[in-house]
Design a protein around this motif. Structure first.
Motif, PDB file in Angstrom:
ATOM      1  N   VAL A  36       0.839  -1.200   0.000  1.00 26.34           N
ATOM      2  CA  VAL A  36       0.000   0.000   0.000  1.00 26.34           C
ATOM      3  C   VAL A  36       0.876   1.252   0.000  1.00 26.34           C
ATOM      4  CG1 VAL A  36      -1.779   1.296   1.230  1.00 26.34           C
ATOM      5  CG2 VAL A  36      -1.904  -1.204   1.124  1.00 26.34           C
ATOM      6  N   GLY A  37       1.985   1.214   0.757  1.00 30.65           N
ATOM      7  CA  GLY A  37       2.899   2.348   0.775  1.00 30.65           C
ATOM      8  C   GLY A  37       3.468   2.638  -0.593  1.00 30.65           C
ATOM      9  N   ASN A  38       3.824   1.583  -1.328  1.00 28.54           N
ATOM     10  CA  ASN A  38       4.326   1.766  -2.693  1.00 28.54           C
ATOM     11  C   ASN A  38       3.232   2.317  -3.614  1.00 28.54           C
ATOM     12  OD1 ASN A  38       6.931   0.969  -2.222  1.00 28.54           O
ATOM     13  ND2 ASN A  38       6.601  -1.156  -2.820  1.00 28.54           N
ATOM     14  N   ALA A  39       2.008   1.814  -3.412  1.00 24.70           N
ATOM     15  CA  ALA A  39       0.891   2.294  -4.242  1.00 24.70           C
ATOM     16  C   ALA A  39       0.684   3.793  -4.037  1.00 24.70           C
ATOM     17  CB  ALA A  39      -0.375   1.526  -3.904  1.00 24.70           C
ATOM     18  N   ILE A  40       0.803   4.242  -2.795  1.00 22.72           N
ATOM     19  CA  ILE A  40       0.663   5.674  -2.509  1.00 22.72           C
ATOM     20  C   ILE A  40       1.839   6.456  -3.099  1.00 22.72           C
ATOM     21  CG2 ILE A  40       0.682   7.378  -0.644  1.00 22.72           C
ATOM     22  CD1 ILE A  40      -0.817   5.311   1.085  1.00 22.72           C
ATOM     23  N   LYS A  41       3.041   5.917  -2.928  1.00 19.89           N
ATOM     24  CA  LYS A  41       4.247   6.605  -3.391  1.00 19.89           C
ATOM     25  C   LYS A  41       4.265   6.779  -4.902  1.00 19.89           C
ATOM     26  CE  LYS A  41       8.162   5.080  -1.726  1.00 19.89           C
ATOM     27  NZ  LYS A  41       9.390   4.260  -1.559  1.00 19.89           N
ATOM     28  N   TYR A  42       3.841   5.710  -5.633  1.00 20.55           N
ATOM     29  CA  TYR A  42       3.955   5.717  -7.093  1.00 20.55           C
ATOM     30  C   TYR A  42       2.671   6.159  -7.799  1.00 20.55           C
ATOM     31  CZ  TYR A  42       8.436   3.438  -6.436  1.00 20.55           C
ATOM     32  OH  TYR A  42       9.721   3.166  -6.069  1.00 20.55           O
ATOM     33  N   SER A  43       1.746   6.749  -7.053  1.00 21.74           N
ATOM     34  CA  SER A  43       0.549   7.305  -7.703  1.00 21.74           C
ATOM     35  C   SER A  43       0.267   8.698  -7.137  1.00 21.74           C
ATOM     36  CB  SER A  43      -0.658   6.381  -7.512  1.00 21.74           C
ATOM     37  OG  SER A  43      -0.867   6.106  -6.136  1.00 21.74           O
ATOM     38  N   ARG A  49      -5.834 -14.844  -1.801  1.00 19.09           N
ATOM     39  CA  ARG A  49      -5.083 -13.935  -2.669  1.00 19.09           C
ATOM     40  C   ARG A  49      -5.454 -12.490  -2.340  1.00 19.09           C
ATOM     41  NH1 ARG A  49      -3.061 -14.099  -8.376  1.00 19.09           N
ATOM     42  NH2 ARG A  49      -3.545 -12.118  -9.384  1.00 19.09           N
ATOM     43  N   VAL A  50      -4.422 -11.651  -2.159  1.00 23.74           N
ATOM     44  CA  VAL A  50      -4.612 -10.227  -1.875  1.00 23.74           C
ATOM     45  C   VAL A  50      -4.000  -9.435  -3.020  1.00 23.74           C
ATOM     46  CG1 VAL A  50      -4.132  -8.315  -0.314  1.00 23.74           C
ATOM     47  CG2 VAL A  50      -4.526 -10.618   0.615  1.00 23.74           C
ATOM     48  N   ILE A  51      -4.797  -8.522  -3.607  1.00 29.35           N
ATOM     49  CA  ILE A  51      -4.348  -7.717  -4.737  1.00 29.35           C
ATOM     50  C   ILE A  51      -4.421  -6.243  -4.359  1.00 29.35           C
ATOM     51  CG2 ILE A  51      -4.713  -7.127  -7.168  1.00 29.35           C
ATOM     52  CD1 ILE A  51      -6.275  -9.805  -7.392  1.00 29.35           C
ATOM     53  N   VAL A  52      -3.330  -5.527  -4.538  1.00 27.67           N
ATOM     54  CA  VAL A  52      -3.288  -4.083  -4.285  1.00 27.67           C
ATOM     55  C   VAL A  52      -3.065  -3.395  -5.615  1.00 27.67           C
ATOM     56  CG1 VAL A  52      -2.132  -2.191  -3.095  1.00 27.67           C
ATOM     57  CG2 VAL A  52      -2.394  -4.419  -1.956  1.00 27.67           C
ATOM     58  N   LYS A  53      -4.047  -2.630  -6.064  1.00 22.46           N
ATOM     59  CA  LYS A  53      -3.990  -2.003  -7.382  1.00 22.46           C
ATOM     60  C   LYS A  53      -4.008  -0.481  -7.247  1.00 22.46           C
ATOM     61  CE  LYS A  53      -6.385  -1.804 -11.863  1.00 22.46           C
ATOM     62  NZ  LYS A  53      -5.132  -1.993 -12.617  1.00 22.46           N
ATOM     63  N   ASP A  54      -3.060   0.157  -7.936  1.00 26.00           N
ATOM     64  CA  ASP A  54      -3.060   1.622  -7.982  1.00 26.00           C
ATOM     65  C   ASP A  54      -3.230   2.073  -9.428  1.00 26.00           C
ATOM     66  OD1 ASP A  54      -0.413   2.379  -9.342  1.00 26.00           O
ATOM     67  OD2 ASP A  54       0.335   1.116  -7.724  1.00 26.00           O
ATOM     68  N   TYR A  55      -3.453   3.343  -9.608  1.00 28.43           N
ATOM     69  CA  TYR A  55      -3.693   3.912 -10.942  1.00 28.43           C
ATOM     70  C   TYR A  55      -2.673   5.021 -11.213  1.00 28.43           C
ATOM     71  CZ  TYR A  55      -7.982   1.322 -10.263  1.00 28.43           C
ATOM     72  OH  TYR A  55      -8.896   0.306 -10.020  1.00 28.43           O
ATOM     73  N   GLY A  56      -1.441   4.740 -10.803  1.00 24.06           N
ATOM     74  CA  GLY A  56      -0.387   5.738 -10.891  1.00 24.06           C
ATOM     75  C   GLY A  56       0.459   5.638 -12.139  1.00 24.06           C
ATOM     76  N   ILE A  57       1.754   5.869 -11.983  1.00 28.82           N
ATOM     77  CA  ILE A  57       2.655   6.016 -13.130  1.00 28.82           C
ATOM     78  C   ILE A  57       3.081   4.687 -13.732  1.00 28.82           C
ATOM     79  CG2 ILE A  57       3.517   8.249 -12.377  1.00 28.82           C
ATOM     80  CD1 ILE A  57       5.847   6.899 -11.099  1.00 28.82           C
ATOM     81  N   GLY A  58       2.871   3.590 -13.036  1.00 25.31           N
ATOM     82  CA  GLY A  58       3.224   2.292 -13.584  1.00 25.31           C
ATOM     83  C   GLY A  58       4.727   2.042 -13.560  1.00 25.31           C
ATOM     84  N   ILE A  59       5.119   0.908 -14.137  1.00 24.36           N
ATOM     85  CA  ILE A  59       6.517   0.469 -14.089  1.00 24.36           C
ATOM     86  C   ILE A  59       6.939   0.028 -15.482  1.00 24.36           C
ATOM     87  CG2 ILE A  59       8.139  -1.169 -13.045  1.00 24.36           C
ATOM     88  CD1 ILE A  59       6.110  -1.439 -10.729  1.00 24.36           C
ATOM     89  N   VAL A  94       3.615  -9.246  -9.653  1.00 21.83           N
ATOM     90  CA  VAL A  94       3.209  -7.893 -10.049  1.00 21.83           C
ATOM     91  C   VAL A  94       2.858  -7.888 -11.526  1.00 21.83           C
ATOM     92  CG1 VAL A  94       5.618  -7.240 -10.507  1.00 21.83           C
ATOM     93  CG2 VAL A  94       3.907  -5.455 -10.148  1.00 21.83           C
ATOM     94  N   GLU A  95       1.848  -7.094 -11.879  1.00 21.01           N
ATOM     95  CA  GLU A  95       1.538  -6.776 -13.272  1.00 21.01           C
ATOM     96  C   GLU A  95       1.454  -5.261 -13.375  1.00 21.01           C
ATOM     97  OE1 GLU A  95      -1.139  -9.053 -11.949  1.00 21.01           O
ATOM     98  OE2 GLU A  95       0.240 -10.713 -12.337  1.00 21.01           O
ATOM     99  N   SER A  96       1.973  -4.719 -14.460  1.00 21.71           N
ATOM    100  CA  SER A  96       1.957  -3.265 -14.587  1.00 21.71           C
ATOM    101  C   SER A  96       2.014  -2.856 -16.047  1.00 21.71           C
ATOM    102  CB  SER A  96       3.152  -2.657 -13.837  1.00 21.71           C
ATOM    103  OG  SER A  96       3.131  -1.242 -13.931  1.00 21.71           O
ATOM    104  N   GLN A  97       1.332  -1.771 -16.361  1.00 26.81           N
ATOM    105  CA  GLN A  97       1.408  -1.127 -17.664  1.00 26.81           C
ATOM    106  C   GLN A  97       2.066   0.227 -17.456  1.00 26.81           C
ATOM    107  OE1 GLN A  97       0.563  -2.282 -20.726  1.00 26.81           O
ATOM    108  NE2 GLN A  97       0.051  -4.264 -19.823  1.00 26.81           N
ATOM    109  N   TRP A  98       3.103   0.471 -18.219  1.00 28.18           N
ATOM    110  CA  TRP A  98       3.860   1.705 -18.055  1.00 28.18           C
ATOM    111  C   TRP A  98       2.947   2.917 -18.255  1.00 28.18           C
ATOM    112  CZ3 TRP A  98       9.037   2.837 -21.063  1.00 28.18           C
ATOM    113  CH2 TRP A  98       9.773   3.765 -20.332  1.00 28.18           C
ATOM    114  N   GLY A  99       2.817   3.721 -17.214  1.00 31.35           N
ATOM    115  CA  GLY A  99       1.981   4.911 -17.293  1.00 31.35           C
ATOM    116  C   GLY A  99       0.529   4.670 -16.943  1.00 31.35           C
ATOM    117  N   GLU A 100       0.166   3.415 -16.597  1.00 27.59           N
ATOM    118  CA  GLU A 100      -1.239   3.097 -16.351  1.00 27.59           C
ATOM    119  C   GLU A 100      -1.470   2.426 -14.996  1.00 27.59           C
ATOM    120  OE1 GLU A 100      -2.928   0.905 -19.532  1.00 27.59           O
ATOM    121  OE2 GLU A 100      -2.223   2.282 -21.093  1.00 27.59           O
ATOM    122  N   GLY A 101      -0.488   2.447 -14.124  1.00 31.21           N
ATOM    123  CA  GLY A 101      -0.686   1.876 -12.799  1.00 31.21           C
ATOM    124  C   GLY A 101      -0.113   0.474 -12.661  1.00 31.21           C
ATOM    125  N   SER A 102      -0.161  -0.049 -11.437  1.00 31.85           N
ATOM    126  CA  SER A 102       0.420  -1.358 -11.131  1.00 31.85           C
ATOM    127  C   SER A 102      -0.520  -2.163 -10.254  1.00 31.85           C
ATOM    128  CB  SER A 102       1.760  -1.184 -10.412  1.00 31.85           C
ATOM    129  OG  SER A 102       2.656  -0.398 -11.166  1.00 31.85           O
TER     130      SER A 102
END
Length: 521
Positions: free
Chosen positions: A424-431, A449-459, A504-512
Motif C-alpha cells: 500500500v505504501g508503494n501504491a501511494i508513493k507511485y501514484s 489472494r490479496v491484490i493491491v492495485k493503484d492507478y499511478g505512473i506504472g513500471i 506484479v503486473e503493470s502497464q507503463w503509465g497506467e498503474g500497477s
C-alpha cells in the motif's frame, strides 16, 4: 493446288527453343567465326548446343581450338546487367575472360584432352556491371566427344554460390566474434540435449568442474561436481525449465568443487530451452559465469550492513526515546510554535530512519536465515482492514477494500501486515496524481489472494523481473523516489517462507497491481 511447304534444314531442329539465348544463337552471324554456319557444324556440337538450350541449369560451352563460346538462359544472369553479355556469344574465350584466362584455359585444355575437372565454391572473379565482382562457383568442365572420338570442346556445368559462400563467411565471422566475446567475458558455454541428456561444454566449464576435455561430458559427472546441498535444487531447475509450458528461461547460481583440484567456486548458469511445435524441449544451451568474487563482495557488504545496523540501533533507540519525551513536553509546557514544528519534523524524519534501519536488520536476518516467523490463525480480511485504517489516517488516498470477508490463514500476523503495508505504501508513493487504491481479497483454489492495485505512473516492463531483487530501486518515468530497494525483497522472502507466491503486473503509465497468496488454513 495447296502450296508446298519447304522443309527446314535438319540442324534447325537442334537450335529450337532456348529463350533469349536460343534466339541469339539462331540469328548470330556464325559465318564470321571459325565455326562457320550451323549447317556445317558437326552433329556433336549441334547436340550439345541443343541440350544446353533446353536445360534450366546454367551451362557454358567452349568449342574448338579457338574456344568459341555458347551459353544458355540459365547462365545469362551470372553475366550481370552489363559487361560480357551479349558480346561473349560466338567470341573467343581468351578475348572475353582476360581477367581469369590463366585459370580458365588450363581446365579447357584438360577437357580437350579428354579429362574432367570439378571445383566447389571456387573464387572466380568476374567483370560484370562495370566492375570486378568476387564471384564463387561450383562447376565441372567435361569433354564433348566428337564423331571421330576426340574431344571437340569443354562443356561447363556450373552454379553460382556467391550468396551461400558469403552467408557462410558472415556466419563464421559472427561465430568468431561471439567466441571472442565469450573468451573476453571469461564465460563457459554448455549445451544439453533434452532427448539424450548428451552434455557438451567448452574447456572453461570442464576446468571449473574438474572434468576431462572431451567433446561430450557425462551429465552425471557434471552434477557430481556440484556441492551436495545444491544438487537437488539445480536438478529440479533443469527439469522445470524443460517442462512443456515453461518460458524456457534458466537462471540459477550454485557452488561447484573441482573433481580434480578441489577448488571451490560459485557460478551462475543462464540458459534457454527451445521447444518444438508440440511443446517438447529440443535444445537447451547457455553460459556459465564465475561469480565467486561477486558473492564474496556481497557477503562482506552484508556483514558490514549487519554490523552497522546493530551499532546504529542503540543510539537511534535512545534518540527516539528522547524525542518522544520532547513531544510529550511540548504538549504541556509553554514553548514557541517553531519549537513544536521542528520537534514534529524531527519525529517524522526519525521514524523514516527507524523504518530504514528495520529493513536493513530484516535483510541481515534473511541472509543469515534468522528471520523468525510466529504463526497463528487469523482472518486475513480483518488484517487488511486494520492495516488500511491505520494507513488512511496519514494519507489523503482513498483505499477501497472488496472481496471475501472471511479468509482464515495460518501465518505470522506482523509479517503479513508488513507485506501489506509495503504494498500500500508503494501504491501511494507511485501514484502521486491518482488518489484511488483498490484492494481485493479472493479465494483462488486452496489459496487466499490479496491484490493491491493503484492507478499511478506504472513500471517499465523491463524492470518488472527485477522488482523483488535486493537493493533494486525503480526510477519510474524519471521520478526519483526515496528508499533502499529492500521492501519488496523482504516481502518476497516473507511470502515464500509462508509457502505462498508473490507477483506484479503493470502497464507503463497506467498503474500497477501487486499481489500475494497464502495457503488457506
Amino acid at each position: 493446288m495447296p502450296e508446298k511447304t519447304i522443309p527446314q534444314p535438319l540442324y534447325h531442329k537442334y537450335l529450337e527453343g532456348g529463350g533469349e539465348m536460343g534466339e541469339r544463337i539462331r540469328t548470330f552471324d556464325w559465318s564470321a567465326t571459325t565455326l562457320g554456319t550451323p549447317d556445317t557444324w558437326p552433329q556433336s556440337l549441334l547436340l550439345t548446343v541443343s541440350t544446353m538450350l533446353r536445360s534450366r541449369f546454367p551451362m557454358f560451352l567452349f568449342w574448338g581450338r579457338h574456344h568459341i563460346q555458347f551459353y544458355n538462359d540459365a547462365y545469362r544472369p551470372s553475366l550481370g546487367a552489363s559487361g560480357k553479355h551479349p558480346s561473349a556469344l560466338g567470341r573467343s574465350g581468351k578475348e572475353s575472360w582476360q581477367e581469369i584466362w590463366s585459370a580458365v584455359e588450363p581446365q579447357i585444355e584438360r577437357s580437350l584432352h579428354g579429362e574432367s575437372t570439378y571445383s566447389e565454391n571456387e573464387l572466380v572473379p568476374m567483370f560484370r556491371d562495370g566492375k570486378i565482382d568476387e564471384v564463387y562457383w561450383t562447376y565441372s568442365y567435361s569433354p564433348v566427344i566428337t564423331e571421330d572420338g576426340t574431344s571437340g570442346g569443354a562443356l561447363v556445368i556450373c552454379h553460382e554460390t556467391t550468396t551461400n559462400v558469403k552467408a557462410l563467411k558472415t556466419i563464421d565471422e559472427t561465430a568468431t566474434q561471439l567466441q571472442f566475446a565469450i573468451e573476453a567475458a571469461e564465460l563457459g558455454t554448455w549445451e544439453l540435449d533434452p532427448k539424450t541428456n548428451r552434455f557438451v561444454a567448452n574447456k572453461r566449464v570442464a576446468d571449473w568442474f574438474g572434468l576431462p576435455h572431451t567433446p561430450e561430458i557425462a551429465l552425471s559427472s557434471a552434477i557430481e561436481a556440484i556441492v551436495p546441498e545444491d544438487r537437488e535444487r539445480v536438478s529440479n531447475a533443469i527439469i522445470d525449465t524443460m517442462k512443456p509450458g515453461s518460458d524456457g528461461n534458466y537462471d540459477i547460481s550454485y557452488t561447484v568443487n573441482s573433481l580434480q583440484s578441489g577448488e571451490r567456486r560459485v557460478v551462475r548458469a543462464k540458459g534457454k530451452v527451445i521447444f518444438d511445435q508440440d511443446g517438447e524441449a529440443t535444445r537447451f544451451s547457455g553460459t556459465l559465469q564465475d561469480i565467486t568474487d561477486d558473492v564474496e563482495i556481497e557477503k562482506r557488504k552484508d556483514e558490514f550492513i549487519s554490523v552497522a545496523s546493530h551499532e546504529l540501533k542503540t543510539p537511534i533507540t535512545s534518540l527516539n526515546a528522547s524525542l518522544q519525551i520532547l513531544q510529550k513536553l511540548v504538549k504541556t509546557e509553554p514553548v514557541s510554535d517553531k519549537f513544536k514544528t521542528f520537534t514534529a519534523k524531527a519525529g517524522n524524519n526519525l521514524n523514516k530512519l527507524v523504518h530504514l534501519l528495520d529493513d536493513l536488520l530484516n535483510v541481515t536476518k534473511i541472509q543469515q536465515g534468522q528471520l523468525a516467523l510466529s504463526k497463528n490463525r487469523f482472518n486475513l480480511s480483518e488484517l487488511v482492514r486494520d492495516s488500511c485504517d491505520h494507513i488512511s489516517q496519514g494519507s489523503d488516498h482513498e483505499i477501497s477494500i472488496n472481496g471475501t470477508d472471511e479468509l482464515f490463514v495460518y501465518a505470522d500476523y506482523r509479517r503479513i501486515d508488513q507485506v501489506l503495508v509495503n504494498f500500500v505504501g508503494n501504491a501511494i508513493k507511485y501514484s502521486p496524481q491518482s488518489k484511488k487504491i483498490d484492494i481485493t481479497l479472493e479465494q483462488v483454489g486452496s489459496d487466499a489472494r490479496v491484490i493491491v492495485k493503484d492507478y499511478g505512473i506504472g513500471i517499465n516492463p523491463e524492470k518488472l523481473p527485477h522488482l523483488f531483487d535486493r537493493y533494486y530501486r525503480v526510477d519510474a518515468l524519471g521520478h526519483q523516489f526515496s528508499g533502499l530497494g529492500l521492501g519488496l525483497y523482504i516481502s518476497s522472502d516473507i511470502i515464500k517462507r509462508h509457502d505462498g507466491n508473490i507477483g506484479v503486473e503493470s502497464q507503463w503509465g497506467e498503474g500497477s497491481q501487486f499481489w500475494f497468496t497464502l495457503p488457506i488454513d
